[in-house]
Design a protein around this motif. Structure first.
Motif, PDB file in Angstrom:
ATOM      1  N   VAL A  44       0.859  -1.179   0.000  1.00 27.98           N
ATOM      2  CA  VAL A  44       0.000   0.000   0.000  1.00 27.98           C
ATOM      3  C   VAL A  44       0.896   1.230   0.000  1.00 27.98           C
ATOM      4  O   VAL A  44       2.089   1.152   0.293  1.00 27.98           O
ATOM      5  CB  VAL A  44      -0.945   0.032   1.223  1.00 27.98           C
ATOM      6  CG1 VAL A  44      -1.918  -1.130   1.175  1.00 27.98           C
ATOM      7  CG2 VAL A  44      -0.149   0.016   2.527  1.00 27.98           C
ATOM      8  N   ALA A  45       0.313   2.380  -0.344  1.00 28.39           N
ATOM      9  CA  ALA A  45       1.078   3.631  -0.432  1.00 28.39           C
ATOM     10  C   ALA A  45       0.449   4.689   0.457  1.00 28.39           C
ATOM     11  O   ALA A  45      -0.769   4.740   0.624  1.00 28.39           O
ATOM     12  CB  ALA A  45       1.137   4.123  -1.881  1.00 28.39           C
ATOM     13  N   LEU A  46       1.309   5.542   1.030  1.00 26.87           N
ATOM     14  CA  LEU A  46       0.861   6.680   1.831  1.00 26.87           C
ATOM     15  C   LEU A  46       1.666   7.901   1.428  1.00 26.87           C
ATOM     16  O   LEU A  46       2.892   7.911   1.550  1.00 26.87           O
ATOM     17  CB  LEU A  46       1.057   6.413   3.330  1.00 26.87           C
ATOM     18  CG  LEU A  46       0.169   5.376   3.999  1.00 26.87           C
ATOM     19  CD1 LEU A  46       0.587   5.194   5.453  1.00 26.87           C
ATOM     20  CD2 LEU A  46      -1.291   5.776   3.924  1.00 26.87           C
ATOM     21  N   SER A  47       0.975   8.920   0.939  1.00 33.16           N
ATOM     22  CA  SER A  47       1.642  10.190   0.631  1.00 33.16           C
ATOM     23  C   SER A  47       0.630  11.308   0.774  1.00 33.16           C
ATOM     24  O   SER A  47      -0.552  11.068   1.051  1.00 33.16           O
ATOM     25  CB  SER A  47       2.237  10.171  -0.786  1.00 33.16           C
ATOM     26  OG  SER A  47       1.209  10.152  -1.759  1.00 33.16           O
ATOM     27  N   GLY A  48       1.087  12.537   0.568  1.00 37.44           N
ATOM     28  CA  GLY A  48       0.217  13.685   0.770  1.00 37.44           C
ATOM     29  C   GLY A  48      -0.954  13.753  -0.185  1.00 37.44           C
ATOM     30  O   GLY A  48      -1.937  14.443   0.091  1.00 37.44           O
ATOM     31  N   GLU A  49      -0.896  13.042  -1.306  1.00 34.79           N
ATOM     32  CA  GLU A  49      -1.993  13.115  -2.272  1.00 34.79           C
ATOM     33  C   GLU A  49      -3.136  12.158  -1.942  1.00 34.79           C
ATOM     34  O   GLU A  49      -4.171  12.189  -2.588  1.00 34.79           O
ATOM     35  CB  GLU A  49      -1.478  12.821  -3.674  1.00 34.79           C
ATOM     36  CG  GLU A  49      -1.064  11.380  -3.913  1.00 34.79           C
ATOM     37  CD  GLU A  49      -0.583  11.157  -5.333  1.00 34.79           C
ATOM     38  OE1 GLU A  49      -0.443  12.150  -6.078  1.00 34.79           O
ATOM     39  OE2 GLU A  49      -0.336   9.992  -5.699  1.00 34.79           O
ATOM     40  N   HIS A  50      -2.954  11.305  -0.936  1.00 33.69           N
ATOM     41  CA  HIS A  50      -4.005  10.353  -0.587  1.00 33.69           C
ATOM     42  C   HIS A  50      -4.989  10.981   0.395  1.00 33.69           C
ATOM     43  O   HIS A  50      -4.588  11.674   1.333  1.00 33.69           O
ATOM     44  CB  HIS A  50      -3.401   9.089   0.014  1.00 33.69           C
ATOM     45  CG  HIS A  50      -2.596   8.285  -0.961  1.00 33.69           C
ATOM     46  ND1 HIS A  50      -1.214   8.336  -1.025  1.00 33.69           N
ATOM     47  CD2 HIS A  50      -2.984   7.434  -1.940  1.00 33.69           C
ATOM     48  CE1 HIS A  50      -0.796   7.539  -1.981  1.00 33.69           C
ATOM     49  NE2 HIS A  50      -1.839   6.989  -2.550  1.00 33.69           N
ATOM     50  N   SER A  51      -6.261  10.725   0.163  1.00 36.00           N
ATOM     51  CA  SER A  51      -7.301  11.243   1.054  1.00 36.00           C
ATOM     52  C   SER A  51      -7.286  10.491   2.378  1.00 36.00           C
ATOM     53  O   SER A  51      -6.644   9.442   2.509  1.00 36.00           O
ATOM     54  CB  SER A  51      -8.672  11.085   0.397  1.00 36.00           C
ATOM     55  OG  SER A  51      -9.017   9.711   0.302  1.00 36.00           O
ATOM     56  N   GLN A  52      -8.025  11.029   3.350  1.00 33.55           N
ATOM     57  CA  GLN A  52      -8.071  10.378   4.656  1.00 33.55           C
ATOM     58  C   GLN A  52      -8.689   8.984   4.559  1.00 33.55           C
ATOM     59  O   GLN A  52      -8.237   8.043   5.225  1.00 33.55           O
ATOM     60  CB  GLN A  52      -8.865  11.241   5.644  1.00 33.55           C
ATOM     61  CG  GLN A  52      -8.715  10.790   7.087  1.00 33.55           C
ATOM     62  CD  GLN A  52      -7.278  10.839   7.555  1.00 33.55           C
ATOM     63  OE1 GLN A  52      -6.614  11.863   7.478  1.00 33.55           O
ATOM     64  NE2 GLN A  52      -6.770   9.714   8.045  1.00 33.55           N
TER      65      GLN A  52
END
Length: 609
Positions: free
Chosen positions: A270-278
């Motif tokens: 999975v990915a987590l960055s600033g462009e992902h919503s809550q």
């Protein structure tokens, strides 16, 4: 009893939770010298900080049997991220449950109207993120006039994330009689300055051994060719087979690229960055917690406040910008007494910088080679044998019947071989590293190099030329293998290297096809037959001459040959170090933040695969 000085409801909650002894930070805040004072606390993530500041507030909040109903909160806890705020709130809820204190959480991504309604209903403790708390305060829903305590959890991260103005507005609205607790894993100058401004005679508590890094984390560093970074990531994941692993990249573009690559290779990532919503963040974290995903690719900011119990491997795919970032990233593992491993993947040209960073962080990292395919297959066999020889549960009649049918059809050896192949087919294949991690020997003589010709390139030591990234570059430009490149001689502004005479014409033709005069990537590097040997060039320089007319150091600092604006693209494909020169385009792993900033230095804001 170690908690005998606390109110009875708190003791009962700790006993029910199974607490026998306080952690070091919890014991420190209960010392007599800490009573009634502001606290400036350095403690590692996962050391029990949340319970610690709860214990530090308990006697005051529960004096005379507790505060009863209140119209304004008595304590405010500020955390950098939604995940951390929710985690803090959950911890305080069980700690003060028997004392019947009401805790309200105010974070982004939640219904603000419901939060305001909860605040108006009376809250003893409010936990939230800076932006949402400031919004409620400006709208008149959050009354800070009666506060007895303000807690800034992970204060260094909040300043790094740009919340200084929000924090100052909140603190300026609180009574001067309040007690202020600053909890921070590191104590940079901005934290010290904030402590001086908002704390009064604060007691300094540190439970971190200043002589070394986190004691529950094993640090390793691996020097690789820039073109082998992705291969190194794959082999690390396959070698460790960690229950949960977190991979850190510098930019969201790099996160997306690596996430897609790993999914394509068969990893559950999975990915987590600033462009992902809550909502996307929540789904990703839930997938990690319930085991549907085992790898998380994240940026520094996106990973803050995340606590995953099964996380035991952290990989710094791109070098942290400083020692504090290194510690924050690595602190995602090795928490609450659990063991973890943190690995830095270091492009050859960055090794010296990483060694300095490790010394600054007082971390003793072991430099080891990237696990090869043979080592991974050996680990796979050990893991499989361990599972196979484990005690087998009572089989069902259907399972026994199936086993007997198989034994009737195949020999035990054939069945074992089929089992091994079926198991291995489910695993992503390890990579054969193009670079073994060993420095090419200069001046070596090998079969086929009795008759050689010398070529030269218009880059040298002043452009950070290094055989470890020159070899992949020459292989791509000349369409040859690394074994077809002989001795390499690097001077100030030139690099000479040997090519066997038998393939010199083919090599020259490939150079011509891959050259692009004036290009900003590796195709613009001038490579040609050398009229002189390196020894003749050296004699010319000794007499006061020069290698050849040079264009001088290129803009962009010391990131690699040419140091141009597209640092990551210079080395082609998934190649070279984006480095401290240039913006680190899409060609290879760059460093978006790193070295001291000069004109166009430190990799800019894009980094880049």
């Amino acid at each position: 009893m170690p908690f005998s000085t606390l109110p009875e409801p708190i003791v009962a909650a700790l006993t029910e939770k199974g607490y026998a002894q306080p952690t070091s930070v919890q014991a420190a805040v209960m010392e007599p010298e800490a009573t009634g004072r502001d606290l400036l606390v350095s403690a590692q993530t996962g050391s029990g900080k949340t319970v610690a500041f709860g214990l530090a507030m308990a006697n005051d909040l529960l004096a005379d049997g507790g505060p009863g109903y209140v119209t304004a909160p008595l304590a405010l806890v500020v955390a950098p991220t939604r995940e951390l705020a929710l985690q803090v709130s959950k911890e305080l809820e069980w700690l003060f449950a028997q004392a019947r204190l009401r805790i309200v959480t105010c974070v982004g991504g939640m219904d603000p109207i419901r939060e305001r309604r909860a605040l108006h209903g009376g809250a003893h403790i409010v936990v939230g993120t800076p932006g949402r708390l400031r919004d409620h305060q400006e709208r008149g829903a959050l009354d800070l006039s009666a506060l007895r305590f303000v807690v800034l959890d992970e204060a260094d991260e909040m300043l790094d994330m740009g919340f200084r103005e929000d924090l100052e507005q909140l603190l300026d609205a609180t009574p001067e009689t309040r007690r202020t607790f600053l909890f921070s894993a590191t104590m940079p100058k901005p934290i010290v300055a904030m402590a001086r401004r908002y704390q009064n005679d604060a007691l300094r508590i540190s439970t971190i051994d200043e002589r070394q890094g986190h004691g529950d984390i094993t640090y390793q560093a691996m020097a690789v060719s820039p073109s082998d970074i992705e291969h190194a990531v794959v082999n690390l994941l396959r070698f460790h087979e960690a229950e949960t692993a977190m991979l850190f990249c510098a930019t969201r573009d790099n996160v997306n690229h690596l996430h897609a690559t790993l999914n394509e290779r068969g990893f559950a990532a999975v990915a987590l960055s600033g462009e992902h919503s809550q909502n996307e963040r929540n789904r990703a974290l839930q997938a990690l917690r319930d085991g549907r995903a085992r790898v998380c690719v994240a940026t520094d900011v996106a990973a803050r406040g995340i606590d995953i119990a099964t996380l035991n491997l952290v990989v710094h795919v791109e070098i942290p910008r400083d020692a504090e970032t290194l510690q924050h990233r690595s602190g995602r593992t090795g928490r609450a007494g659990r063991k973890g491993t943190a690995v830095l993947i270091v492009p050859y040209p960055r090794r010296r910088r990483v060694e300095m960073m490790l010394r600054g962080a007082r971390i003793d990292a072991e430099w080891v080679p990237v696990p090869g395919a043979d080592a991974i297959r050996e680990r796979d066999a050990e893991r499989m044998l361990g599972r196979m020889i484990a005690t087998v549960e009572e089989p069902s009649e259907h399972e026994l019947a199936t086993a007997e049918r198989l034994l009737a059809e195949k020999t035990p050896q054939e069945l074992a071989l089929a089992l091994v192949r079926a198991h291995m087919a489910t695993l992503p294949q390890p990579e054969d590293m193009a670079d073994t991690g060993e420095m090419p020997e200069r001046g070596r003589r090998r079969e086929g190099f009795d008759e050689v010709v010398w070529f030269r390139m218009d880059i040298g030591r002043r452009q950070n030329a290094d055989p470890r990234w020159l070899l992949p570059l020459l292989c791509r430009r000349g369409h040859v293998s690394r074994n077809e490149i002989g001795a390499i001689r690097i001077s100030a502004n030139q690099t000479h290297f040997q090519i066997p005479n038998a393939i010199a014409a083919r090599f020259s033709a490939a150079l011509a096809r891959t050259a692009q005069e004036g290009a900003e990537d590796e195709s613009g590097i001038h490579i040609e037959l050398s009229p002189d040997t390196p020894r003749e060039v050296a004699r010319t320089n000794a007499r006061g001459g020069n290698d050849r007319p040079q264009r001088g150091p290129r803009p962009g600092g010391s990131g690699g040959p040419r140091g141009n604006r597209e640092g990551g693209r210079e080395f082609g494909g998934r190649g070279g170090p984006g480095g401290e020169g240039g913006r680190g385009g899409r060609g290879g792993y760059g460093e978006s933040r790193g070295a001291p900033r000069g004109p166009r230095s430190a990799g800019g804001d894009r980094g880049g695969y």
